[in-house]
Design a protein around this motif. Sequence first.
Motif: not given
Length: 122
Positions: A58-59, A62, A65-66, A91
């Motif tokens: 996974g990134d 991302i 940011s979540m 981020a």
Amino acid sequence: MARVLLVEDEPNIATIIVFKLEREGHQVHWEASAIAVPAAADATQPELVLLDSSLPDGDPFILLSMLAPRSPVVMMTEFRDTVTPQRARMAGAVATVEKPFKPTQLARLVAQLVPATAAGRP
């Protein structure tokens, strides 16, 4: 102390971090998979997240940011560049730590970043 979510795919590194932070009194939940992080964050409600910058499934940006709007996030990176720390802060990361690091260095940073109430301080 604090509830810490550790996202690290290398078991040797994770074991050292978990050992040190638990000795400091923190509750540490370790996830090796990026896919499991959203559910783990919902279940544990971490007061701090330690996030590896290189995950195979996974990134991490991302995830950052979540997670950042809900908990302070420290990105742990093995990249020796200036772009990754800047990108992490943009981020939402509150700090970055360059690998390899000493467990005591990370424990000190965690102690500085956890909310005073979580750390048992007035």
